[in-house]
Design a protein around this motif. Structure first.
Motif, short mmCIF file in Angstrom:
data_model
loop_
_atom_site.label_atom_id
_atom_site.label_comp_id
_atom_site.label_asym_id
_atom_site.label_seq_id
_atom_site.Cartn_x
_atom_site.Cartn_y
_atom_site.Cartn_z
N LYS A 30 0.86 -1.18 0.00
CA LYS A 30 0.00 0.00 0.00
C LYS A 30 0.90 1.23 0.00
N LEU A 46 1.49 2.91 -12.26
CA LEU A 46 0.48 1.96 -12.72
C LEU A 46 0.98 1.14 -13.92
N GLU A 50 1.11 -2.97 -13.93
CA GLU A 50 0.58 -3.77 -15.04
C GLU A 50 1.67 -4.61 -15.70
N GLN A 55 -2.28 -6.20 -9.95
CA GLN A 55 -3.46 -5.35 -10.01
C GLN A 55 -3.41 -4.36 -8.86
N ALA A 56 -3.99 -3.18 -9.11
CA ALA A 56 -4.04 -2.15 -8.08
C ALA A 56 -5.45 -1.60 -7.98
N VAL A 57 -5.81 -1.22 -6.78
CA VAL A 57 -7.05 -0.50 -6.56
C VAL A 57 -6.71 0.82 -5.87
N GLU A 58 -7.58 1.78 -6.07
CA GLU A 58 -7.41 3.10 -5.47
C GLU A 58 -8.56 3.31 -4.50
N ASN A 59 -8.23 3.69 -3.28
CA ASN A 59 -9.26 3.97 -2.30
C ASN A 59 -8.81 5.11 -1.42
N TYR A 63 -3.08 3.68 -2.94
CA TYR A 63 -3.09 2.60 -3.92
C TYR A 63 -2.80 1.33 -3.15
N LEU A 72 -9.25 -10.86 -8.50
CA LEU A 72 -9.79 -10.12 -7.36
C LEU A 72 -11.30 -10.33 -7.32
N ARG A 73 -11.80 -10.50 -6.14
CA ARG A 73 -13.24 -10.57 -5.91
C ARG A 73 -13.57 -9.65 -4.76
N ARG A 74 -14.58 -8.85 -4.94
CA ARG A 74 -15.01 -7.97 -3.86
C ARG A 74 -15.76 -8.78 -2.82
#
Length: 77
Positions: A30, A46, A50, A55-59, A63, A72-74
């Motif tokens: 993170k 990014l 790749e 994989q990356a998520v932004e919240n 990151y 990925l599964r939510r």
């Protein structure tokens, strides 16, 4: 804002992130978005995520990079 040491280049910073113990084990790293943008730029970061097949998520302010190629599964109740 702190000044970066002269020896800390964008390439070195990226290498340190992706060769960390957690990243090498296929875990999660993170980083604050502001630090990524200040040190290497969003596009370069990014692109490296790749390129490695991660994989990356932004919240909010971060990151979150999943340093493996698994899907990925939510999580939902």
């Amino acid at each position: 804002m702190k000044t970066l040491p002269r020896h800390l280049t964008p390439d070195i910073w990226l290498q340190q992130v992706f060769t960390s113990t957690e990243a090498r084990k296929g875990g999660v790293v993170k980083r604050k978005i502001r630090d990524v943008e200040r040190l290497v730029g969003r596009h370069a970061f990014l692109h490296e995520v790749e390129r490695r097949g991660f994989q990356a998520v932004e919240n909010h302010q971060h990151y979150v990079v999943f340093c493996n190629t698994l899907p990925l599964r939510r999580a939902k109740p």
